[in-house]
Design a protein around this motif. Structure first.
Motif, short mmCIF file in Angstrom:
data_model
loop_
_atom_site.label_atom_id
_atom_site.label_comp_id
_atom_site.label_asym_id
_atom_site.label_seq_id
_atom_site.Cartn_x
_atom_site.Cartn_y
_atom_site.Cartn_z
N GLY A 172 74.48 64.36 64.29
CA GLY A 172 75.01 65.83 64.25
C GLY A 172 74.48 66.84 65.12
N GLN A 190 81.27 69.25 63.82
CA GLN A 190 80.09 70.04 63.96
C GLN A 190 79.66 70.66 62.88
OE1 GLN A 190 83.57 71.42 65.18
NE2 GLN A 190 83.59 71.74 63.03
N SER A 238 86.26 68.14 67.70
CA SER A 238 84.99 67.55 67.50
C SER A 238 84.50 67.55 65.81
CB SER A 238 83.85 68.72 67.96
OG SER A 238 83.85 69.97 67.40
N ASP A 240 75.42 60.34 71.10
CA ASP A 240 76.24 59.99 70.02
C ASP A 240 76.09 60.96 68.95
OD1 ASP A 240 77.93 57.42 69.17
OD2 ASP A 240 76.91 58.28 67.56
N PRO A 241 77.23 61.32 68.36
CA PRO A 241 77.22 62.34 67.05
C PRO A 241 76.76 61.82 65.85
CG PRO A 241 79.71 61.73 67.65
CD PRO A 241 78.89 60.96 68.76
N THR A 262 68.37 60.19 68.15
CA THR A 262 69.78 59.81 68.16
C THR A 262 69.82 58.19 68.57
OG1 THR A 262 70.54 61.98 68.44
CG2 THR A 262 72.09 60.15 68.82
N GLY A 299 75.37 67.66 68.58
CA GLY A 299 76.10 68.09 69.50
C GLY A 299 76.13 69.67 69.75
N SER A 300 76.76 70.30 68.84
CA SER A 300 77.02 71.67 68.78
C SER A 300 75.63 72.60 68.71
CB SER A 300 77.98 72.17 67.87
OG SER A 300 77.11 71.57 66.19
N ASP A 312 76.35 68.72 77.01
CA ASP A 312 76.64 67.63 77.19
C ASP A 312 77.18 67.15 78.50
OD1 ASP A 312 79.11 68.87 76.87
OD2 ASP A 312 79.77 67.62 75.05
N GLU A 317 81.78 56.46 61.80
CA GLU A 317 81.15 55.92 63.05
C GLU A 317 81.27 54.44 62.94
OE1 GLU A 317 78.19 57.40 65.17
OE2 GLU A 317 78.84 59.62 65.21
#
Length: 420
Positions: free
Chosen positions: A311, A47, A45, A307-308, A359, A313-314, A301, A225
């Protein structure tokens, strides 16, 4: 003592398992890899964890790498000017950095997940190294009071139905390409503190650069991305890490020369330091039904996969684990029934909905008022700071980002001018 099974050993699964363990629950953790296999494998990932998510780790005394990981004190946004091929500042239509109220940090998940997994086992937790299928869970569900699924990929996710009302996209919106590197120079205009850098190339995609801590110490993450089918969508099928890095740098030189200027001496941290892929952002129904009639609750998730690009996700995984832990502790010895599972997810969705809305908005071309807001942050430091700190608390975007009227009112308040 209540028995709980956690399937999946990522940020949310491990944080939740360790949290339950610290409160006396009998916890079994299933992982498809050993700690050594995670540590010696490929990066999983990008993160960057902001203050609230880091505090959840501190509360459980799991912040093992806090003194070693770089302190990220800012978040910068740069927008490439049309047709820019010169590294000078004139080639950035927008360029600013906001200061964070509480620092952010990034720790390579290979380091963190392996370390946390070993800690869980050392503290007496039962660790089962086995790639779980639905049939396995059907068997295990009879022996546990609660089964939590935090493995965000593979067969288990298919148990959770897509929530069409909360999932506007049916296909991937970005092609993702990650490289962990040593040797990146500082941004010359801000050499005295670390910041995440968000570089936007309109119509093409984004490059995010973030300081991190990896197996070999301090490093930086280069994260492209790309709009699918566009000039950044070239990593599919690239297996050679050196070729992956070469493409990463070639695209930086072409589209973001000011970032390329400090990347001319970089090298990969290790042979596993690259990653590429794509997935469709999806929100799923939180309760999975097993063939034998048992119920399982999806985590992080598995049920909310964004989508990351923002930023989160974590951060979302940490916040989900904290919310679920609180719900489990409050529930005492009552049964973990379907109603409780839905309420537990709803508690997390109160936070997650803001991340999903923001997001999904960032994946689309920005409307005029958002361009005005991002531009204003270059002249008004309070706007830059607020934008940066909303990465920690995305709910704040509701107050000044989505609606043109609220954006205009906020900018008028900052400048002291009457709102249009």
């Amino acid at each position: 003592m209540r028995k709980i099974l956690v399937v999946g050993a990522g940020q949310s699964g491990l944080q939740l398992a360790l949290g339950l363990q610290s409160h006396g629950y009998e916890v079994t953790l299933m992982s498809n890899r050993t700690a050594d296999e995670i540590r010696s494998g490929r990066v999983m990932s990008t993160q960057c964890m902001f203050h609230t998510a880091l505090q959840h780790e501190r509360d459980l005394k799991l912040n093992f790498w806090e003194s070693q990981a770089p302190r990220i004190e800012g978040l910068g946004v740069s927008v490439a000017a049309p047709g820019s091929f010169d590294p000078g500042p004139s080639q950035r239509a927008i360029d600013w950095v906001g200061r964070l109220d509480g620092y952010a940090q990034s720790v390579d998940q290979r380091v963190k997940m392996a370390g946390w997994m070993e800690t869980f086992a050392q503290r007496g937790g039962q660790l089962v190294v086995h790639g779980a299928a639905v049939g396995d869970l059907d068997y295990f569900s009879r022996a546990y009071d609660l089964v939590l699924v935090s493995a965000g990929k593979g067969e288990l996710v298919s148990m959770f139905e897509r929530d069409a009302s909360r999932s506007p996209y049916s296909r991937p919106q970005r092609a993702l390409a990650v490289a962990y590197v040593h040797g990146l120079g500082p941004r010359p205009e801000h050499p005295d503190f670390d910041a995440v850098r968000c570089n936007l190339v309109p119509g093409v995609g984004e490059l995010f650069i973030m300081p991190t801590y990896t197996l070999s110490g301090r490093a930086d993450i280069l994260f492209w991305e790309g709009v699918p089918g566009g000039p950044l969508d070239v990593f599919n099928g690239v297996k050679d890490p050196a070729e992956h890095l070469r493409l990463t740098l070639e695209l930086m030189e072409k589209f973001l020369p000011w970032e390329y200027a400090r990347a001319t001496d970089v090298e990969l941290t290790d042979a596993g330091g690259t990653l590429a892929g794509r997935y469709a952002p999806t929100v799923r129904k939180p309760i999975g039904r097993l063939p034998g009639g048992g119920l399982v609750l999806g985590v992080a998730d598995v049920v909310v996969a964004n989508d990351p690009i923002t930023g989160q996700g974590s951060n979302s995984a940490s916040k989900c684990a904290a919310a679920y832990l609180a719900s489990i502790l409050e529930h005492g010895d009552k049964p973990f029934d379907e109603e409780w599972m839905q309420q537990t997810f709803d508690r997390y969705w109160n936070t997650a909905q803001h991340v999903t809305k923001w997001t999904n908005a960032m994946l689309a071309p920005p409307p005029e008022h958002v361009l005005n807001l991002i531009g204003a942050a270059g002249q008004l430091q309070p706007v830059a700071d607020r934008f940066a700190n909303a990465f920690n608390d995305p709910a704040d975007f509701e107050n000044f980002f989505f609606e043109p009227e609220k954006t205009a009112a906020y900018l008028a308040e900052v400048t002291g001018a009457p709102a249009a």
